[in-house]
Write a protein that holds these residues in place. Structure first.
Motif, PDB file in Angstrom:
ATOM      1  N   ILE A 192       0.830  -1.094  -0.038  1.00 20.06           N
ATOM      2  CA  ILE A 192      -0.101  -0.037  -0.031  1.00 20.06           C
ATOM      3  C   ILE A 192       1.132   1.237  -0.057  1.00 20.06           C
ATOM      4  O   ILE A 192       2.029   1.442   0.847  1.00 20.06           O
ATOM      5  CB  ILE A 192      -1.090   0.080   0.992  1.00 20.06           C
ATOM      6  CG1 ILE A 192      -2.138  -1.409   1.156  1.00 20.06           C
ATOM      7  CG2 ILE A 192      -1.636   1.351   1.535  1.00 20.06           C
ATOM      8  CD1 ILE A 192      -2.749  -1.629   2.528  1.00 20.06           C
ATOM      9  N   GLU A 193       0.659   2.246  -0.818  1.00 20.49           N
ATOM     10  CA  GLU A 193       1.287   3.481  -0.937  1.00 20.49           C
ATOM     11  C   GLU A 193       0.583   4.563   0.254  1.00 20.49           C
ATOM     12  O   GLU A 193      -0.609   4.665  -0.065  1.00 20.49           O
ATOM     13  CB  GLU A 193       1.391   4.167  -2.190  1.00 20.49           C
ATOM     14  CG  GLU A 193       2.227   4.995  -2.398  1.00 20.49           C
ATOM     15  CD  GLU A 193       2.749   5.377  -4.081  1.00 20.49           C
ATOM     16  OE1 GLU A 193       3.029   6.649  -4.315  1.00 20.49           O
ATOM     17  OE2 GLU A 193       3.118   4.333  -4.521  1.00 20.49           O
ATOM     18  N   LYS A 194       1.413   4.931   0.971  1.00 20.26           N
ATOM     19  CA  LYS A 194       1.003   5.900   1.845  1.00 20.26           C
ATOM     20  C   LYS A 194       1.611   7.343   1.787  1.00 20.26           C
ATOM     21  O   LYS A 194       2.793   7.361   1.651  1.00 20.26           O
ATOM     22  CB  LYS A 194       1.390   5.473   3.458  1.00 20.26           C
ATOM     23  CG  LYS A 194       0.856   4.063   4.007  1.00 20.26           C
ATOM     24  CD  LYS A 194      -0.598   4.574   4.330  1.00 20.26           C
ATOM     25  CE  LYS A 194      -1.137   3.418   5.341  1.00 20.26           C
ATOM     26  NZ  LYS A 194      -2.476   3.599   5.601  1.00 20.26           N
ATOM     27  N   PHE A 201       1.201  16.237   4.646  1.00 17.21           N
ATOM     28  CA  PHE A 201       0.812  17.286   3.809  1.00 17.21           C
ATOM     29  C   PHE A 201       0.702  16.856   2.150  1.00 17.21           C
ATOM     30  O   PHE A 201       1.242  17.791   1.307  1.00 17.21           O
ATOM     31  CB  PHE A 201       1.575  18.594   3.995  1.00 17.21           C
ATOM     32  CG  PHE A 201       1.775  19.134   5.510  1.00 17.21           C
ATOM     33  CD1 PHE A 201       0.663  19.497   6.194  1.00 17.21           C
ATOM     34  CD2 PHE A 201       2.906  19.024   6.036  1.00 17.21           C
ATOM     35  CE1 PHE A 201       0.670  19.876   7.574  1.00 17.21           C
ATOM     36  CE2 PHE A 201       2.971  19.248   7.506  1.00 17.21           C
ATOM     37  CZ  PHE A 201       1.695  19.810   8.271  1.00 17.21           C
ATOM     38  N   GLY A 202       0.867  15.782   2.096  1.00 19.34           N
ATOM     39  CA  GLY A 202       0.871  15.139   0.626  1.00 19.34           C
ATOM     40  C   GLY A 202       2.208  15.041   0.088  1.00 19.34           C
ATOM     41  O   GLY A 202       2.521  14.932  -1.169  1.00 19.34           O
ATOM     42  N   PHE A 203       3.203  15.368   0.895  1.00 19.79           N
ATOM     43  CA  PHE A 203       4.858  15.250   0.181  1.00 19.79           C
ATOM     44  C   PHE A 203       5.152  14.117   0.378  1.00 19.79           C
ATOM     45  O   PHE A 203       5.225  13.427   1.425  1.00 19.79           O
ATOM     46  CB  PHE A 203       5.622  16.320   0.888  1.00 19.79           C
ATOM     47  CG  PHE A 203       5.326  17.779   0.715  1.00 19.79           C
ATOM     48  CD1 PHE A 203       5.430  18.235  -0.455  1.00 19.79           C
ATOM     49  CD2 PHE A 203       4.782  18.474   2.001  1.00 19.79           C
ATOM     50  CE1 PHE A 203       5.049  19.620  -0.675  1.00 19.79           C
ATOM     51  CE2 PHE A 203       4.398  19.912   1.534  1.00 19.79           C
ATOM     52  CZ  PHE A 203       4.588  20.410   0.137  1.00 19.79           C
ATOM     53  N   GLY A 204       5.841  13.518  -0.692  1.00 18.25           N
ATOM     54  CA  GLY A 204       6.329  12.223  -0.625  1.00 18.25           C
ATOM     55  C   GLY A 204       5.486  11.112  -0.460  1.00 18.25           C
ATOM     56  O   GLY A 204       4.076  11.177  -0.235  1.00 18.25           O
ATOM     57  N   SER A 205       5.951  10.031  -0.163  1.00 21.66           N
ATOM     58  CA  SER A 205       5.086   8.619   0.098  1.00 21.66           C
ATOM     59  C   SER A 205       6.200   7.490   0.409  1.00 21.66           C
ATOM     60  O   SER A 205       6.927   7.496   0.178  1.00 21.66           O
ATOM     61  CB  SER A 205       4.216   8.239  -1.172  1.00 21.66           C
ATOM     62  OG  SER A 205       4.989   7.656  -2.153  1.00 21.66           O
ATOM     63  N   LYS A 206       5.277   6.762   1.058  1.00 20.21           N
ATOM     64  CA  LYS A 206       6.130   5.508   1.531  1.00 20.21           C
ATOM     65  C   LYS A 206       5.274   4.254   1.298  1.00 20.21           C
ATOM     66  O   LYS A 206       4.009   4.370   1.450  1.00 20.21           O
ATOM     67  CB  LYS A 206       6.757   5.453   2.817  1.00 20.21           C
ATOM     68  CG  LYS A 206       5.462   5.548   4.049  1.00 20.21           C
ATOM     69  CD  LYS A 206       6.172   5.752   5.268  1.00 20.21           C
ATOM     70  CE  LYS A 206       5.175   6.162   6.407  1.00 20.21           C
ATOM     71  NZ  LYS A 206       4.937   4.976   7.289  1.00 20.21           N
ATOM     72  N   THR A 228       5.535  -8.851   2.474  1.00 21.03           N
ATOM     73  CA  THR A 228       5.592  -7.529   1.927  1.00 21.03           C
ATOM     74  C   THR A 228       4.605  -6.992   0.803  1.00 21.03           C
ATOM     75  O   THR A 228       3.896  -6.222   0.801  1.00 21.03           O
ATOM     76  CB  THR A 228       6.837  -7.166   1.570  1.00 21.03           C
ATOM     77  OG1 THR A 228       7.384  -7.725   0.359  1.00 21.03           O
ATOM     78  CG2 THR A 228       7.758  -7.243   2.762  1.00 21.03           C
ATOM     79  N   GLY A 229       4.234  -8.130  -0.222  1.00 20.46           N
ATOM     80  CA  GLY A 229       3.787  -7.727  -1.533  1.00 20.46           C
ATOM     81  C   GLY A 229       4.875  -7.085  -2.365  1.00 20.46           C
ATOM     82  O   GLY A 229       5.694  -6.787  -1.741  1.00 20.46           O
ATOM     83  N   ASP A 230       4.397  -6.740  -3.526  1.00 19.55           N
ATOM     84  CA  ASP A 230       5.607  -5.987  -4.397  1.00 19.55           C
ATOM     85  C   ASP A 230       5.498  -4.535  -4.010  1.00 19.55           C
ATOM     86  O   ASP A 230       4.708  -4.034  -3.867  1.00 19.55           O
ATOM     87  CB  ASP A 230       4.969  -6.068  -6.042  1.00 19.55           C
ATOM     88  CG  ASP A 230       4.781  -7.492  -6.604  1.00 19.55           C
ATOM     89  OD1 ASP A 230       5.269  -8.340  -6.035  1.00 19.55           O
ATOM     90  OD2 ASP A 230       4.101  -7.624  -7.683  1.00 19.55           O
ATOM     91  N   MET A 231       6.735  -4.380  -3.663  1.00 22.13           N
ATOM     92  CA  MET A 231       7.200  -2.952  -3.113  1.00 22.13           C
ATOM     93  C   MET A 231       7.327  -2.086  -4.412  1.00 22.13           C
ATOM     94  O   MET A 231       7.143  -0.625  -3.752  1.00 22.13           O
ATOM     95  CB  MET A 231       8.456  -2.912  -2.320  1.00 22.13           C
ATOM     96  CG  MET A 231       8.313  -4.210  -0.932  1.00 22.13           C
ATOM     97  SD  MET A 231       6.923  -3.266   0.115  1.00 22.13           S
ATOM     98  CE  MET A 231       7.657  -2.048   1.233  1.00 22.13           C
ATOM     99  N   ILE A 258      -5.529  -2.577  -0.709  1.00 24.44           N
ATOM    100  CA  ILE A 258      -4.626  -2.861  -1.218  1.00 24.44           C
ATOM    101  C   ILE A 258      -4.509  -2.428  -3.009  1.00 24.44           C
ATOM    102  O   ILE A 258      -5.684  -2.581  -3.544  1.00 24.44           O
ATOM    103  CB  ILE A 258      -4.486  -4.706  -1.384  1.00 24.44           C
ATOM    104  CG1 ILE A 258      -4.550  -5.115  -0.006  1.00 24.44           C
ATOM    105  CG2 ILE A 258      -3.394  -5.132  -2.061  1.00 24.44           C
ATOM    106  CD1 ILE A 258      -4.766  -6.402   0.536  1.00 24.44           C
ATOM    107  N   PRO A 259      -3.554  -1.865  -3.413  1.00 27.35           N
ATOM    108  CA  PRO A 259      -3.469  -1.387  -4.722  1.00 27.35           C
ATOM    109  C   PRO A 259      -3.882  -2.361  -5.769  1.00 27.35           C
ATOM    110  O   PRO A 259      -4.549  -2.269  -6.647  1.00 27.35           O
ATOM    111  CB  PRO A 259      -2.171  -0.747  -5.048  1.00 27.35           C
ATOM    112  CG  PRO A 259      -1.311  -1.626  -4.052  1.00 27.35           C
ATOM    113  CD  PRO A 259      -2.342  -1.857  -2.855  1.00 27.35           C
TER     114      PRO A 259
END
Length: 204
Positions: free
Chosen positions: A33-35, A39-44, A87-90, A130-131
């Protein structure tokens, strides 16, 4: 036998040339999952741990054993699990299955009459968050897909959101012949033991 099963369909496992289906794989492919950052900057990426499992039952619907991440093969080796993917596909969809369970119908203990496949989200990630997450049940081996006969898209499929477990399908023996019931239904269970109990009560 070029069949793409819909939920609830049952098929005979005889191939178009009259031979019997022998080697079956159940493959699961999913993504982390992309988090979004503050403030909308970056993602992990947040790891997602889906677990494919397989329960074997005798003719009296008594469960004999379960093949899952803690028990990677059945007693006689006819069912094998590729191992736990935590993990799933990172890095986006690589198109490969993260977990595969292989089933050799011809080598199964003759006492086994039902082979049920289930999926659980180990950390409780809702399927709808999940994406991408897809299941395919096919003839072949983990390295070679001969013929796909059931697919489910659980990240986008109606009814999966809000659930963390599902029953994928059941192979069952009738008059000595193996057949397949494509179930593809989410359950209200949280853990593997609960999902297996639901299979025993409702899907055999």
């Amino acid at each position: 036998m070029a069949i793409n099963l819909q939920k609830g369909q049952r098929i005979n496992l005889e191939k178009s040339n009259g031979s019997k289906l022998q080697n079956v794989c159940v493959g699961i492919n999913w993504g982390a999952i992309e988090k979004k950052g503050m403030f909308g900057f970056g993602s992990k990426k947040e790891a997602v741990d889906l677990d494919a499992s397989c329960a074997l039952y005798d003719d009296g619907k008594n469960m004999r054993e379960v093949v899952y991440f803690g028990n990677l093969k059945s007693k006689n080796g006819s069912v094998k699990h590729s191992g736990d993917d935590l993990t799933g596909d990172m890095g986006g969809d690589d198109g490969l299955d993260n977990e595969v369970i292989t089933l050799d119908l011809g080598a199964l203990d003759p006492a086994i009459s039902y082979v049920a496949f289930v999926l659980n989200s180990f950390r409780g990630h809702d399927f709808g968050t999940i994406p991408f997450a897809s299941i395919r049940i096919y003839e072949g081996s983990p390295k070679r897909v001969n013929e796909v006969f059931a697919t489910y898209d659980i990240a986008n499929g109606a009814g999966f959101a809000g659930h963390v477990s599902m029953v994928m399908g059941v192979f069952y023996k009738k008059n000595g012949e193996w057949k397949f019931n494509a179930i593809g239904e989410p359950t209200k269970d949280r853990k593997l033991e609960e999902t297996v109990r639901t299979v025993t009560e409702r899907y055999l």
